[in-house]
Design an enzyme around this catalytic site. Sequence first.
Site, short mmCIF file in Angstrom:
data_model
loop_
_atom_site.label_atom_id
_atom_site.label_comp_id
_atom_site.label_asym_id
_atom_site.label_seq_id
_atom_site.Cartn_x
_atom_site.Cartn_y
_atom_site.Cartn_z
N LYS A 30 0.84 -1.21 0.00
CA LYS A 30 0.00 0.00 0.00
C LYS A 30 0.87 1.26 0.00
O LYS A 30 0.64 2.20 -0.77
CB LYS A 30 -0.92 -0.02 1.22
CG LYS A 30 -1.73 1.24 1.43
CD LYS A 30 -2.70 1.49 0.30
CE LYS A 30 -3.25 2.89 0.37
NZ LYS A 30 -4.15 3.20 -0.72
N CYS A 67 -4.07 10.85 2.06
CA CYS A 67 -3.22 9.66 1.86
C CYS A 67 -1.80 9.97 1.42
O CYS A 67 -0.86 9.69 2.17
CB CYS A 67 -3.90 8.73 0.87
SG CYS A 67 -5.40 7.99 1.54
N1 LIG Z 1 -9.50 8.15 2.15
C1 LIG Z 1 -8.95 7.41 1.21
O1 LIG Z 1 -9.04 7.70 0.02
C2 LIG Z 1 -8.19 6.15 1.59
C3 LIG Z 1 -7.87 5.23 0.59
C4 LIG Z 1 -7.19 4.07 0.95
C5 LIG Z 1 -6.82 3.88 2.27
N2 LIG Z 1 -7.12 4.81 3.21
C6 LIG Z 1 -6.73 4.55 4.60
O2 LIG Z 1 -7.89 4.06 5.28
C7 LIG Z 1 -7.89 4.53 6.63
C8 LIG Z 1 -9.15 5.30 6.91
O3 LIG Z 1 -9.16 6.45 6.09
P1 LIG Z 1 -10.47 7.35 5.92
O4 LIG Z 1 -10.14 8.39 4.91
O5 LIG Z 1 -11.64 6.47 5.73
O6 LIG Z 1 -10.53 8.01 7.38
P2 LIG Z 1 -11.68 8.93 7.99
O7 LIG Z 1 -11.00 9.89 8.87
O8 LIG Z 1 -12.57 9.42 6.90
O9 LIG Z 1 -12.55 7.92 8.88
C9 LIG Z 1 -12.07 7.29 10.02
C10 LIG Z 1 -13.28 6.96 10.90
O10 LIG Z 1 -12.83 6.14 11.98
C11 LIG Z 1 -13.57 6.51 13.13
N3 LIG Z 1 -12.88 6.01 14.33
C12 LIG Z 1 -11.78 6.49 14.96
N4 LIG Z 1 -11.47 5.73 16.03
C13 LIG Z 1 -12.37 4.72 16.05
C14 LIG Z 1 -12.58 3.59 16.90
N5 LIG Z 1 -11.76 3.34 17.93
N6 LIG Z 1 -13.61 2.77 16.64
C15 LIG Z 1 -14.45 3.00 15.61
N7 LIG Z 1 -14.30 4.05 14.76
C16 LIG Z 1 -13.27 4.90 14.99
C17 LIG Z 1 -13.65 8.01 13.04
O11 LIG Z 1 -14.67 8.54 13.86
C18 LIG Z 1 -13.93 8.19 11.54
O12 LIG Z 1 -15.32 8.17 11.28
C19 LIG Z 1 -6.60 5.33 6.78
O13 LIG Z 1 -5.59 4.49 7.27
C20 LIG Z 1 -6.28 5.76 5.38
O14 LIG Z 1 -4.91 6.00 5.18
C21 LIG Z 1 -7.81 5.94 2.90
#
Ligand SMILES: NC(=O)c1ccc[n+]([C@@H]2O[C@H](COP(=O)([O-])OP(=O)(O)OC[C@H]3O[C@@H](n4cnc5c(N)ncnc54)[C@H](O)[C@@H]3O)[C@@H](O)[C@H]2O)c1
Length: 454
Positions: free
Chosen positions: A210, A266
Amino acid sequence: MRVTIFGSGYVGLVTGACLADAGNHVVCVDIDEAKVERLNRGEIPIYEPGLETIINRARAAGRLTFTTDAAAGVAHGLYQFIAVGTPDGGDGAADLNAVLAVARGIGEHLADYRIVITKSTVPVGTADKVRHEIQAILDRRGLSVEFDVVSNPEFLKEGAAVDDFMKPDRIIIGTDNPRTAELLRTLYEPFNRNHERVLVMDIRSAELTKYAANAMLATKISFMNELANIAEQLGADIEHVRLGIGSDPRIGYEFIYPGCGYGGSCFPKDVRALIASATAAGYKAEILRAVDGVNQRQKHVMFEKIRSYYDGDLDGKRIALWGLAFKPNTDDMREATSRVLMEALWNAGAIVQAYDPVAREQTRAIYGDRPDLVLCEKAEDALAGADGLAIVTEWREFRSPDFELIRSSLREPVIFDGRNIYDPKLLQRMGFRYFAIGRGESVVLDAAPARISA
Ligand SMILES: NC(=O)c1ccc[n+]([C@@H]2O[C@H](COP(=O)([O-])OP(=O)(O)OC[C@H]3O[C@@H](n4cnc5c(N)ncnc54)[C@H](O)[C@@H]3O)[C@@H](O)[C@H]2O)c1
């Protein structure tokens, strides 16, 4: 199948919705009560094309629910996805607090066999930490319950996330247990029908894959931005150069657009986290450092062009800004270049009249109401009485605007284009001064400025 997803953000929500749409029963757990309430009312907290339709469909079918109750989540799914945020911890390394908090919660409530799947982008070695956290709590509870930890990184792109999830380029399963690989393969079967997309590998390689993907893409962007800056100094046009090199199939046309820097949740943090992992392992990642450094500098290019045009005097100037989100088709403002530009303009005394099709509320949430930020409902409204126009995000609706209207609305016909979406010759013929990236009028960039907050 029964699936639990921890984290209802861009990744968790899309994963949950798509898995539910395929017929699975999905429970999404999030600690953000307000977000869970909104989701249970049928409101979608993020802008992502196509997401609302499948969430509504899955909710109506009773296959998708949202809760803050971790115990209920652990009880529900054989598959336990961790899709919480892994932001920059401040020193470049990924902050694993949320991931490990979920792991502990799973450990607290685990009663039967579960597959714990890290979908968040996490440094190599995180699966071991997740396993350790769960096992430590099981030991404390005096229980012996079988569980597996799998790395299943997500490659979806914001703005096309639903399509990417439904038709992935690849499905990476990092595990040392063939039985678990088969269980994951079964879950992903509906998204793997057209051709084989599943790649099974060891956990560490999956975790690194990743970061490698994002670092490669970020490198392409910073490389092109570096060349654009060189082209400006040498009097070449980077858009000709882009076409000239893209025609080589070993290089290709994809992802070699010069611009005013990459942002989002990201690329910036993942490049920095990979540098931090390499450094911790005793390796100096020189290319990655350069990629990050070039990008941070590039985010100031627009401001330097604007400042230079106004001979350093921006006090009281009104700048129309088109595009706030870090890229088109999303409302995500994390590390968006628009923020660097707006903050620099405000420091110089300028007023920003900004328009974005979907990211206005996110912008208001970050900056609040302030006299030097006017958030406009329409692109034309942002132009009225402005001294010049800056384009930061290449939304489709900016591609073919009414140039006559732009000219008559602005006090001076000047456009600063951070995404090279117009033809310089056409704009010159229409009487505009046109400053793009790597095409013509140049600005000398100083050393890399301080990095922006996430
Ligand atoms: N956004 C993207 O395009 C993308 C793409 C691929 C991978 N990722 C990866 O995926 C992961 C998530 O990214 P995202 O953009 O969805 O993040 P985000 O910030 O949009 O969402 C994260 C969510 O997790 C929740 N959260 C935090 N602690 C928690 C807990 N203990 N229990 C339950 N929920 C909890 C938060 O309230 C939030 O709603 C990251 O590691 C990111 O690097 C993101």
